[in-house]
Every structure is written in C-alpha cells, then in structure tokens.
Scaffold this motif. Structure first.
Motif, PDB file in Angstrom:
ATOM      1  N   GLN A 126       7.934   1.443 -39.876  1.00 45.33           N
ATOM      2  CA  GLN A 126       7.747   2.446 -40.925  1.00 45.33           C
ATOM      3  C   GLN A 126       6.579   2.083 -41.832  1.00 45.33           C
ATOM      4  O   GLN A 126       5.787   2.957 -42.233  1.00 45.33           O
ATOM      5  CB  GLN A 126       9.038   2.576 -41.733  1.00 45.33           C
ATOM      6  N   SER A 127       6.435   0.800 -42.137  1.00 44.53           N
ATOM      7  CA  SER A 127       5.345   0.356 -43.013  1.00 44.53           C
ATOM      8  C   SER A 127       3.975   0.561 -42.380  1.00 44.53           C
ATOM      9  O   SER A 127       2.955   0.592 -43.074  1.00 44.53           O
ATOM     10  CB  SER A 127       5.533  -1.125 -43.378  1.00 44.53           C
ATOM     11  N   GLN A 128       3.942   0.705 -41.045  1.00 50.43           N
ATOM     12  CA  GLN A 128       2.693   0.961 -40.334  1.00 50.43           C
ATOM     13  C   GLN A 128       2.484   2.443 -40.045  1.00 50.43           C
ATOM     14  O   GLN A 128       1.524   2.815 -39.365  1.00 50.43           O
ATOM     15  CB  GLN A 128       2.688   0.206 -38.998  1.00 50.43           C
ATOM     16  N   GLY A 129       3.399   3.254 -40.542  1.00 54.11           N
ATOM     17  CA  GLY A 129       3.298   4.696 -40.296  1.00 54.11           C
ATOM     18  C   GLY A 129       3.764   5.102 -38.918  1.00 54.11           C
ATOM     19  O   GLY A 129       3.435   6.181 -38.436  1.00 54.11           O
ATOM     20  N   ILE A 130       4.545   4.246 -38.270  1.00 49.47           N
ATOM     21  CA  ILE A 130       5.054   4.535 -36.926  1.00 49.47           C
ATOM     22  C   ILE A 130       6.497   4.977 -37.031  1.00 49.47           C
ATOM     23  O   ILE A 130       7.344   4.278 -37.594  1.00 49.47           O
ATOM     24  CB  ILE A 130       4.957   3.285 -36.020  1.00 49.47           C
ATOM     25  N   GLN A 131       6.787   6.167 -36.493  1.00 48.90           N
ATOM     26  CA  GLN A 131       8.128   6.739 -36.559  1.00 48.90           C
ATOM     27  C   GLN A 131       8.657   6.856 -35.135  1.00 48.90           C
ATOM     28  O   GLN A 131       8.423   7.835 -34.438  1.00 48.90           O
ATOM     29  CB  GLN A 131       8.089   8.118 -37.233  1.00 48.90           C
ATOM     30  N   THR A 132       9.345   5.826 -34.668  1.00 44.97           N
ATOM     31  CA  THR A 132       9.860   5.825 -33.301  1.00 44.97           C
ATOM     32  C   THR A 132      11.210   5.133 -33.252  1.00 44.97           C
ATOM     33  O   THR A 132      11.533   4.316 -34.121  1.00 44.97           O
ATOM     34  CB  THR A 132       8.866   5.129 -32.342  1.00 44.97           C
ATOM     35  N   LYS A 133      11.993   5.453 -32.256  1.00 44.30           N
ATOM     36  CA  LYS A 133      13.294   4.824 -32.091  1.00 44.30           C
ATOM     37  C   LYS A 133      13.117   3.320 -31.858  1.00 44.30           C
ATOM     38  O   LYS A 133      12.223   2.900 -31.131  1.00 44.30           O
ATOM     39  CB  LYS A 133      14.031   5.447 -30.901  1.00 44.30           C
ATOM     40  N   VAL A 134      13.980   2.529 -32.470  1.00 45.15           N
ATOM     41  CA  VAL A 134      13.946   1.075 -32.262  1.00 45.15           C
ATOM     42  C   VAL A 134      14.667   0.782 -30.944  1.00 45.15           C
ATOM     43  O   VAL A 134      15.872   0.980 -30.826  1.00 45.15           O
ATOM     44  CB  VAL A 134      14.621   0.328 -33.428  1.00 45.15           C
ATOM     45  N   ARG A 135      13.893   0.313 -29.955  1.00 45.33           N
ATOM     46  CA  ARG A 135      14.440   0.081 -28.611  1.00 45.33           C
ATOM     47  C   ARG A 135      14.372  -1.405 -28.264  1.00 45.33           C
ATOM     48  O   ARG A 135      13.315  -1.912 -27.912  1.00 45.33           O
ATOM     49  CB  ARG A 135      13.638   0.878 -27.573  1.00 45.33           C
ATOM     50  N   HIS A 136      15.492  -2.097 -28.369  1.00 41.25           N
ATOM     51  CA  HIS A 136      15.523  -3.495 -27.929  1.00 41.25           C
ATOM     52  C   HIS A 136      15.751  -3.504 -26.416  1.00 41.25           C
ATOM     53  O   HIS A 136      16.598  -2.775 -25.908  1.00 41.25           O
ATOM     54  CB  HIS A 136      16.602  -4.297 -28.662  1.00 41.25           C
ATOM     55  N   ILE A 137      14.990  -4.312 -25.703  1.00 40.08           N
ATOM     56  CA  ILE A 137      15.099  -4.366 -24.247  1.00 40.08           C
ATOM     57  C   ILE A 137      16.189  -5.349 -23.826  1.00 40.08           C
ATOM     58  O   ILE A 137      16.823  -5.191 -22.788  1.00 40.08           O
ATOM     59  CB  ILE A 137      13.737  -4.750 -23.618  1.00 40.08           C
TER      60      ILE A 137
END
Length: 301
Positions: A126-137
């Motif tokens: 979020q602090s980088q302006g990235i809005q994506t689902k958090v996907r742990h592999i």
C-alpha cells in the motif's frame, strides 16, 4: 532471460528467439501453465495483446513481437494493512521475498486478525501505491524465521503455486537439534499424518502423506550436545522438518511440541535460502535470509 517492463497495468514482454513460431495460446498454456479459469478471464476481458492489438490466440509470434498482458489490476488486499518493518530480500514487479521474524504468523488464521506477516506485506505494498491481493506461496510456522515468497499478481501466483507443487522451488533450512546426528548426510522418508490425540500436532504415520527431507550436518557443538544441520524439503507437509527430526531422535532445540528441550524461547529453525527460476523472466533467483534475530538461538551463525 526474457526482457520485460511494466507500463501502467500492463506487462510488456519481448518475444525471445526460442519462442518464435509458438502461438499465443501455447505460450500461455505450455510455457506458463496458466490455469483454465485465468485463461477464461483473460479471454473475456481481452487481457492479452500482440504488438498492441487484440488478435486470435492461435496467432504465431515472431522474434521482434511484443506480447502485452493486463496483469497489474487493483484487488482487495484480503487482509488488514498494518505497519511493521519488513525485511525485503528480493523484489520486482512480480514477486517479493521477505525474511519473517520469530513470533509472527505468516497469514491470518481468522477474519480480522492482525499482527501477521501478510498484514505487514499489505501495508508495505500500500505504501508503494500497489493494490493487490497478498498471496503467500508457502508459509512458515509462527516461531520459524526466514525466507517467505509472495506473488504480486494472479498470473505469477498461479505459476509459483504450480512450481511449488512440482518441487521447482527449493527451500533450505538450518536447525539446531539435540544430540549428534549420524550419519552426517541422509534422507528422512517418512509419511506424515495428523495426530488424533492433539489438535495441532502431526506424527509419522504409514497412512499419512508422503514426506521427504534431505539433511546434511554442518557442525557438532559438543559442549551443548547440539548438531547444526542443513535441511532441504522435497515435500511440504505441515511441521515436516519438526516431525522428521523428532522421529529420528533429534528434536529441534526449543520445539517443546515435538520433544525438544525448553532452554531457549522458541524452536531453533530458520528458512535460510529459497531458490527458483523466475516465472516471467526466466532468471535464476536465490535469496538468502540472514539470521537477523535471536543470536542466542543460532550462536555463531
């Protein structure tokens, strides 16, 4: 290595010479193993272009062509963003490897939970302006430290999940175990299942899932009667290393659940290295997680 660049929500990929003559469909299905549901999504949303045009996926590509994919769309994080320091080991537009500290879950186990690594990753993105689902592999136990891999878009998440399933993501661990392991190098091949008498414990069981751990002794510390051992997983069962080491009579120091001594605050297990081929660029990635905390747990390392 494949040349790529991010432009807004699109990935621009220069077709490498070895892909000449392949169809767009072949690249998606065979080179990247894109799941059927995601392929359908791409078709319906016109998410794939060649040289800026939406054309048939049966089209054969040429060496100077540019393939564009609509990868970087906004999504809900899926967890509550929460500020915590994040120790980044590797990052690009597609994936993120971080060094997880002790005493932190990899992801929430119930709705609304905070304090996990996933919450911290959401805030970091979020602090980088990235809005994506958090996907742990993959995940690490709460008290295990070290490298954890996250995907930053659906495509890379799907490819990495398949790579993990196919054992194409190699993970190396360091553990301190009780006693002296002999022989100094070997393989523990013992199926693991649930323990009917304990809700969270696992055990070696002939009816369990296949589980294989390779190990190599790095050092023996006679004053403490402790072996420093390196392990590499060939499978990824819950508590696999902990169960296997306990099974051969050398439980991890501090791992009370599996018979370890309680003279340190947590189990002495650290995911020191992760290596794999980058799912998009084809670059070899190797991330090493230093022992950033608990020097008393891993003396001299």
């Amino acid at each position: 290595m494949i040349s790529t660049r991010k432009k807004g929500e699109w990935l621009y990929l220069s077709i490498p010479s070895e892909w000449e003559g392949l169809s767009i469909a072949s690249i998606l299905k065979e080179k990247w193993n894109v799941p059927k549901t995601l392929l359908h999504h791409y078709r319906m949303n016109k998410s794939v272009k060649l040289n800026g045009e939406i054309i048939s996926w049966s089209t054969f590509v040429k060496g100077k062509d540019s393939l564009q994919l609509h990868l970087f769309t906004n999504e809900e994080f899926g967890v509550i963003p929460e500020y915590k320091e994040v120790d980044v080991l590797f990052e690009d537009d597609h994936l993120l490897v971080v060094n997880k500290p002790a005493g932190m879950d990899t992801h929430p186990n119930e709705t609304g939970q905070i304090g996990t690594l996933a919450n911290a990753i959401a805030f970091y993105l979020q602090s980088q302006g990235i809005q994506t689902k958090v996907r742990h592999i993959h995940r690490l136990d709460k008290d295990t430290t070290g490298a954890v891999l996250f995907a930053k878009n659906k495509l890379v998440g799907a490819i990495l999940d398949k790579m993990l399933e196919n054992r194409e993501i190699k993970r190396t661990y360091i553990a301190l175990v009780q006693g002296r392991i002999k022989p100094a190098k070997g393989k523990i091949d013992a199926a693991i299942g649930k323990d009917r008498h304990h809700p969270t414990r696992r055990r070696v069981s002939p009816n369990g899932q296949k589980a294989i751990s390779g190990y190599k002794v790095l050092e023996y510390l006679p004053k403490r009667d402790i072996t420093v051992v390196e392990l590499e997983l060939q499978t990824g069962r819950t508590h696999q290393i902990r169960v296997h080491l306990s099974h051969i009579g050398h439980p991890i120091l501090g791992d009370i659940l599996y018979g370890g001594r309680d003279d340190i605050a947590r189990q002495a297990l650290h995911a020191v290295k992760i290596r794999f081929i980058h799912p998009i660029s084809g670059e070899y990635i190797e991330s090493v997680a230093p022992f950033t905390d608990d020097p008393a747990v891993f003396p001299g390392h």
